[in-house]
Motif scaffolding. Structure first.
Motif, PDB file in Angstrom:
ATOM      1  N   TYR A   1       0.857  -1.181   0.000  1.00 26.80           N
ATOM      2  CA  TYR A   1       0.000   0.000   0.000  1.00 26.80           C
ATOM      3  C   TYR A   1       0.895   1.232   0.000  1.00 26.80           C
TER       4      TYR A   1
ATOM      5  N   TYR B   1      -4.893   6.949  -1.051  1.00 29.67           N
ATOM      6  CA  TYR B   1      -4.038   5.764  -0.934  1.00 29.67           C
ATOM      7  C   TYR B   1      -4.270   4.814  -2.101  1.00 29.67           C
TER       8      TYR B   1
ATOM      9  N   HIS C   1      -3.381   0.546  -3.460  1.00 31.43           N
ATOM     10  CA  HIS C   1      -2.841  -0.770  -3.114  1.00 31.43           C
ATOM     11  C   HIS C   1      -2.453  -1.488  -4.391  1.00 31.43           C
TER      12      HIS C   1
ATOM     13  N   LYS D   1      -6.194  -7.709  -2.988  1.00 30.67           N
ATOM     14  CA  LYS D   1      -5.963  -8.359  -1.697  1.00 30.67           C
ATOM     15  C   LYS D   1      -4.589  -9.016  -1.753  1.00 30.67           C
TER      16      LYS D   1
ATOM     17  N   LYS E   1      -6.890   6.187   6.667  1.00 27.81           N
ATOM     18  CA  LYS E   1      -7.741   5.466   5.698  1.00 27.81           C
ATOM     19  C   LYS E   1      -7.105   4.172   5.185  1.00 27.81           C
ATOM     20  N   PRO E   2      -5.820   4.187   4.758  1.00 26.08           N
ATOM     21  CA  PRO E   2      -5.245   2.910   4.316  1.00 26.08           C
ATOM     22  C   PRO E   2      -5.176   1.873   5.436  1.00 26.08           C
TER      23      PRO E   2
ATOM     24  N   GLU F   1      -7.340   1.573   7.866  1.00 28.74           N
ATOM     25  CA  GLU F   1      -8.703   1.040   7.992  1.00 28.74           C
ATOM     26  C   GLU F   1      -8.977   0.006   6.905  1.00 28.74           C
ATOM     27  N   HIS F   2      -8.489   0.274   5.687  1.00 26.34           N
ATOM     28  CA  HIS F   2      -8.707  -0.674   4.587  1.00 26.34           C
ATOM     29  C   HIS F   2      -7.951  -1.980   4.829  1.00 26.34           C
TER      30      HIS F   2
ATOM     31  N   SER G   1      -9.685  -4.043   7.350  1.00 32.08           N
ATOM     32  CA  SER G   1     -10.974  -4.575   6.886  1.00 32.08           C
ATOM     33  C   SER G   1     -10.806  -5.857   6.082  1.00 32.08           C
ATOM     34  N   GLN G   2      -9.584  -6.144   5.628  1.00 36.10           N
ATOM     35  CA  GLN G   2      -9.328  -7.357   4.851  1.00 36.10           C
ATOM     36  C   GLN G   2      -9.225  -8.559   5.792  1.00 36.10           C
TER      37      GLN G   2
END
Length: 806
Positions: free
Chosen positions: A328, A334, A336, A340, A370-371, A373-374, A377-378
């Motif tokens: 990321y 942001y 990636h 995933k 924010k990144p 949090e992402h 979340s994975q």
């Protein structure tokens, strides 16, 4: 003409802060720092001077006093709003007052207000704090005095007001700094190093357990002052018991003894010899505009982002087959690399490396929330422990929000953090690792990023320690109350500190024991340390204050988690503990009012902002006109030049800098006339265009060779390899033993070159070399001894086969 921004005028008119004198005392791995700030008012009116400055994020500020003439005033710790009101009341009634408070958003930023200093008067401010010294990868203990306060990026919509501070180029900072340190330890001091110039180390005894060192004259304000202290036989578990304060009530934290236990776990060799071949490795890279600045002052050509790219190359080449990974990058937004995390293979590694090569510092601000949090979340991948590596120059304004998020997800990953360059937030970098169960590293001065990052990768590849428990065996009638949060991460060779309040007395044996038990790769292990219950001498209240700071930080974080809910009076507990221990917190402030002479100070009060040093350099040059204008225009940049104006008491509220209403002043007027526009910078954004970047030097030979390694660990025999080895294709192909395939021969040549020419950088290539050796073993290749002999002949080396691990 009066200079309202507190900056030096062209006529060299004086500003209030004249000098800073710093005295450091280091005892083993704990430091006490005393800083004396001398203010002088040469205006014809009384002034209020405001100085915003950084301290280490885990520092426990424990003393604040002022001397005016012959009068000393010692500050008290009070609830923050009450302290602010008392300060405002004192100023409005013409009394002298002093206020020291911590930022609501970043625990490593403090504001010092010196109020109603009469014309011609001087004030000497004394500030004291204690802090733990972090252990570095090479066993050194790191102390950092942050002389640089970089801009803190405040994301839109984040909690609280942005941290604002007057910052100027280092050459314009109008006050002087002197720095001296005294070091003592039960073990001999082997050396003291620094990113700044030091006078020679002076030993005070024959055993070399005490020494003094000073900052050399002429220190510039262009870098933090960093000390690295090395002891002989540093990895020794210790325990120090400190007697309680005689005046404090028994049964309270300050009234009871407190013990500080330093643990260095030793893992079984059989477990440590095997490197993990699984894991999900997520690399989070800062690509904000500030990452285009030079990595350090000694090498203006290598930028932070370029060094980060090289580091990612080493990391990707060193990952074990069978693991998963993703990359990321972040700025104002942001990105990636993969939707995933993907399995590590030749195809995915090469795809990632191509994208890494294209990365520049072109994503604007520094929004790391924010990144993260992402990433969280994975879903985690079964049997692949998640390891997060965060690279940033640490300039964010919402530190507490970020740390709270990491702590909330601490059960699902380990976080390894890297602070890049001068002025990185110690609070952000240290707490990312502390709450994420990982390890923090700082890359400053002449440091190379690669060896430090590879050290952390070795930690990440250690088996995850689980089910950690700490038990105390104390005499009858004596009990232990643990002040530290539970230990969640243990690493071979890294220290863990535990603070414990000891209550009660016993006529039995004056000794206690602490036992740490844990599971490691399916093995149940334990380490034990016995210690005396007799108080140590001459420690003052250092251990108590560090224990109080540890408990305060835990309660503050718990309060933020339960804010708006029934929290059981957590804020009140923090205030009570802070006042009792005399240690600063988010909910308290130090307040001192001079009530001795009873004279009211006459005249309108002028508010002056003292400049902090800022790294106002980009691409190795002082910022251009348009870069300064971009900084000026960007309302999201939380640290530019600001003009303080005096406000009545009612304008103060619980926000750290809510009383700041105006930005920009005499500094801008002077700069706008003296600086010419520069085409290399966008007027809309503070980030630099790529045309400003210096021409990149040729790639380092080591990185050239590493870049050719395959994900499996082998090298191909081709012209690119020959060139990296400094040979022609014929010179490397002709001597190959006939019965050996080309990849085995190429890989042995690469290993010989690494061992023969790059032993000084072994930390950087050791893991990828281990992968290469494993690959050779898996081939069951014949004639390995013959290959090593022939390879030495080709490269002019004399590396033994055993040294290669073959």
């Amino acid at each position: 003409m009066m200079n309202r921004c507190g900056l030096l005028t062209p006529e060299k008119e004086p500003v209030p802060l004249k000098s800073i004198e710093v005295e450091l005392e280091v005892r083993d791995h704990v430091a006490t720092l005393v800083s004396t700030l001398l203010y002088e008012n040469k205006e014809d009116k009384p002034i209020e001077a405001v100085f915003v400055f950084p301290l280490p994020g885990d520092a426990a500020v424990c003393h604040f006093s002022a001397v005016i003439g012959q009068t000393q005033i010692v500050a008290e710790v009070k609830e923050k709003q009450q302290a602010r009101e008392e300060y405002d009341d004192a100023l409005s009634s013409g009394q002298q007052a002093f206020l020291l408070e911590k930022s609501d958003q970043s625990p490593d930023i403090f504001s010092l207000s010196v109020g109603s200093l009469p014309p011609g008067e001087s004030a000497s401010i004394r500030l004291e704090y204690v802090t733990e010294l972090a252990v570095q990868a090479d066993d050194g203990l790191r102390f950092c005095l942050p002389a640089v306060l970089n801009p803190r990026y405040q994301p839109q919509g984040s909690e609280g007001a942005s941290v604002q501070v007057t910052s100027v180029p280092a050459s314009l900072v109008p006050y002087s700094l002197s720095f001296s340190a005294r070091v003592s330890s039960p073990r001999p001091i082997s050396k003291v190093e620094s990113s700044s110039s030091l006078d020679p180390l002076q030993y005070l005894n024959a055993e070399k357990t005490q020494a003094t060192v000073k900052l050399a004259a002429g220190h510039k304000f262009d870098r933090d002052v960093e000390l690295l202290i090395y002891y002989t036989n540093a990895h020794q578990p210790t325990a120090v018991l400190e007697a309680g304060q005689a005046s404090a009530k028994p049964g309270t934290l300050m009234g009871d003894p407190v013990v500080m236990v330093s643990l260095y776990p030793e893992f079984p060799q059989a477990v440590m010899s095997s490197v993990a071949s699984c894991g999900e490795f997520i690399f989070l890279l800062d690509r904000s505009g500030s990452m285009s600045c030079p990595l350090n002052n000694s090498n203006q050509q290598e930028t932070r982002i370029a060094s980060a790219r090289d580091t990612l190359l080493l990391l990707l080449k060193s990952l074990p087959m069978g693991c998963y990974f993703n990359i990321y990058s972040f700025g104002s937004s942001y990105e990636h690399m993969f939707p995933k995390s993907v399995e590590y293979s030749e195809k995915t590694m090469e795809k990632a490396l191509k994208k890494v090569e294209e990365m520049t510092a072109n994503l604007g601000g520094t929004e790391i929330l924010k990144p993260l949090e992402h990433i969280y979340s994975q879903p985690c991948i079964p049997n692949q422990p998640r390891q997060l590596f965060v690279f940033t120059d640490g300039e964010v304004g919402n530190t507490k929000e970020v740390i709270d998020l990491v702590k909330k997800n601490s059960g699902s990953h380990r976080c390894f953090s890297f602070g890049i360059g001068e002025g990185a937030s110690t609070a952000l970098i240290n707490d990312l690792a502390k709450e994420g169960g990982g390890h923090a590293q700082f890359i400053t001065g002449g440091d190379r990023m690669q060896p430090k990052v590879m050290q952390s990768l070795r930690f990440a590849l250690q088996p995850v320690v689980q089910d950690v428990s700490v038990t105390w065996d104390l005499p009858k009638g004596v009990s232990a109350t643990v002040l530290s949060p539970p230990i969640t991460a243990l690493f071979q060779g890294l220290r863990s500190l535990v603070y414990v309040q000891v209550t009660g007395q016993s006529s039995e044996a004056a000794e206690g024991c602490v036992t740490v038990k844990y599971s490691l790769a399916g093995h149940r292990s334990q380490n034990q340390l016995c210690f005396s219950l007799k108080p140590a001498e001459d420690t003052g209240l250092t251990v108590h204050r560090l224990g109080a700071q540890t408990l305060i930080r835990s309660l503050e974080m718990e309060e933020r988690e339960h804010r708006g809910q029934q929290d059981g009076g957590l804020k009140e507990k923090v205030v009570e503990l802070s006042v009792q221990s005399g240690v600063s917190s988010s909910f308290t402030a130090f307040i001192a009012v001079n009530k001795s002479d009873g004279k009211e100070i006459q005249g309108p009060l002028v508010r002056i902002n003292i400049p902090a040093s800022m790294m106002m350099y980009a691409c190795g040059q002082q910022l251009s006109y348009n870069q300064l204008m971009a900084l000026k225009a960007d309302s999201q940049l939380g640290c530019t030049l600001s003009l303080f104006s005096s406000k009545p008491k009612s304008s103060r509220n619980t926000s750290f800098f809510s009383n700041i209403k105006k930005r920009v002043g005499a500094f801008w007027k002077r700069r706008e006339t003296s600086l010419q526009p520069d085409r290399c910078i966008s007027k809309r954004s503070p980030k630099l265009n790529e045309t400003c970047l210096p021409e990149q030097p040729l790639r380092d030979p080591l990185l050239q060779l590493v870049s050719l390694q395959k994900a499996s660990g082998c090298w191909l025999l081709d012209a690119a390899l020959a060139a990296a080895l400094g040979k022609t294709s014929e010179e490397v192909e002709k001597p190959k033993p006939a019965s050996v395939n080309q990849e085995v021969w190429a890989t042995i040549l690469a290993l010989i070159w690494l061992h023969g020419f790059k032993t000084d950088a072994k930390e950087e290539w050791e893991l990828l070399a281990m992968k290469a050796v494993s690959w050779i073993h898996a081939q069951h290749a014949p004639c390995v001894t013959e290959c090593v002999e022939a390879g030495n002949e080709v490269l002019g080396c004399s590396v033994e086969k055993d040294s290669l691990g073959l």
